[in-house]
Design a protein around this motif. Structure first.
Motif, PDB file in Angstrom:
ATOM      1  N   LYS A  27      42.223  33.714  38.448  1.00  0.00           N
ATOM      2  CA  LYS A  27      43.386  34.607  38.546  1.00  0.00           C
ATOM      3  C   LYS A  27      43.785  35.097  37.160  1.00  0.00           C
ATOM      4  N   ILE A  61      40.424  46.746  35.492  1.00  0.00           N
ATOM      5  CA  ILE A  61      41.113  47.281  36.668  1.00  0.00           C
ATOM      6  C   ILE A  61      40.611  48.693  36.941  1.00  0.00           C
ATOM      7  N   LEU A  82      50.068  42.407  37.246  1.00  0.00           N
ATOM      8  CA  LEU A  82      48.760  41.775  37.378  1.00  0.00           C
ATOM      9  C   LEU A  82      48.806  40.251  37.392  1.00  0.00           C
ATOM     10  N   ARG A  83      49.898  39.655  36.969  1.00  0.00           N
ATOM     11  CA  ARG A  83      49.991  38.196  36.903  1.00  0.00           C
ATOM     12  C   ARG A  83      49.663  37.567  38.254  1.00  0.00           C
ATOM     13  N   ALA A 101      47.005  37.777  39.993  1.00  0.00           N
ATOM     14  CA  ALA A 101      46.066  38.527  40.837  1.00  0.00           C
ATOM     15  C   ALA A 101      44.656  37.961  40.696  1.00  0.00           C
ATOM     16  N   ALA A 102      43.892  38.072  41.774  1.00  0.00           N
ATOM     17  CA  ALA A 102      42.494  37.655  41.775  1.00  0.00           C
ATOM     18  C   ALA A 102      41.622  38.894  41.912  1.00  0.00           C
ATOM     19  N   ASP A 156      42.187  42.020  44.429  1.00  0.00           N
ATOM     20  CA  ASP A 156      43.597  42.284  44.730  1.00  0.00           C
ATOM     21  C   ASP A 156      43.994  43.668  44.235  1.00  0.00           C
ATOM     22  N   ARG A 183      47.285  45.895  43.117  1.00  0.00           N
ATOM     23  CA  ARG A 183      48.669  45.757  42.663  1.00  0.00           C
ATOM     24  C   ARG A 183      49.256  47.126  42.381  1.00  0.00           C
ATOM     25  N   ARG A 216      48.451  52.465  41.681  1.00  0.00           N
ATOM     26  CA  ARG A 216      47.832  51.299  42.299  1.00  0.00           C
ATOM     27  C   ARG A 216      46.568  50.969  41.511  1.00  0.00           C
ATOM     28  N   GLU A 244      43.248  48.119  41.310  1.00  0.00           N
ATOM     29  CA  GLU A 244      42.486  47.026  41.901  1.00  0.00           C
ATOM     30  C   GLU A 244      41.869  46.216  40.767  1.00  0.00           C
ATOM     31  N   VAL A 245      41.959  44.895  40.875  1.00  0.00           N
ATOM     32  CA  VAL A 245      41.367  44.011  39.880  1.00  0.00           C
ATOM     33  C   VAL A 245      39.865  43.930  40.166  1.00  0.00           C
TER      34      VAL A 245
END
Length: 162
Positions: free
Chosen positions: A86, A95, A130-131, A133-134, A137, A139, A149, A151-152
């Motif tokens: 994470k 991202i 982002l904290r 997040a995997a 995910d 955000r 938006r 995505e990680v």
């Protein structure tokens, strides 16, 4: 300060180095110049004296700021992060936005930020989003230009040194 000042070991070393340089080198030299200038007579038109006093106040303010930041500092080594799945402090995160444009960011202490190098402060809006997040995910981040938006795509941390 209400919250700790998270910082990497390298970031703390930079703050500490600046503090030592100002206190041990620059300030004493400036005090000598001010003393010399004060001995030259009329201080009202003495540029060395006037500028020296002004610069001394700036240095003292900076020393106070650095001392407060270092006192509140909580040094965290990103290489020692136990949960590497994470996004936490010190993570380097790739991202992608809705247009599949990728960016790589490293979450560092607020005193270490360098947007041009992709180093964003731990308390920046995108870092807060982002904290925890995997990979995979999505955000939502509220920015001045509007909501975005992300995505990680990938999460990495520095390799621990033995």
């Amino acid at each position: 300060m209400d919250q700790p000042n998270y910082i990497t070991p390298a970031g703390y070393a930079v703050l500490s180095s600046e503090y030592r340089q100002l206190l041990g080198e620059e300030r004493p030299k400036l005090v000598d110049v001010i003393s010399w200038a004060a001995g030259n007579g009329d201080r009202s038109e003495n540029g060395d004296y006037i500028y020296g006093r002004k610069r001394l106040r700036e240095i003292d303010r900076r020393l106070g700021f650095l001392a407060r930041r270092m006192k509140a500092a909580k040094v965290i080594d990103p290489a020692a992060q136990p949960d590497r799945t994470k996004v936490w402090f010190g993570a380097t995160v790739t991202i992608a936005d809705d247009d599949d444009v990728e960016r790589t960011l490293t979450l560092v202490g607020d005193d270490e930020t360098d947007a041009g190098a992709g180093r964003i402060g731990w308390n920046a809006p995108i870092a807060r989003a982002l904290r925890g997040a995997a990979v995979g995910d999505v955000r939502r981040v509220t920015l001045p230009a509007g909501d975005r938006r992300y995505e990680v795509v990938a999460i990495t941390y520095p390799v621990p040194t033995p």
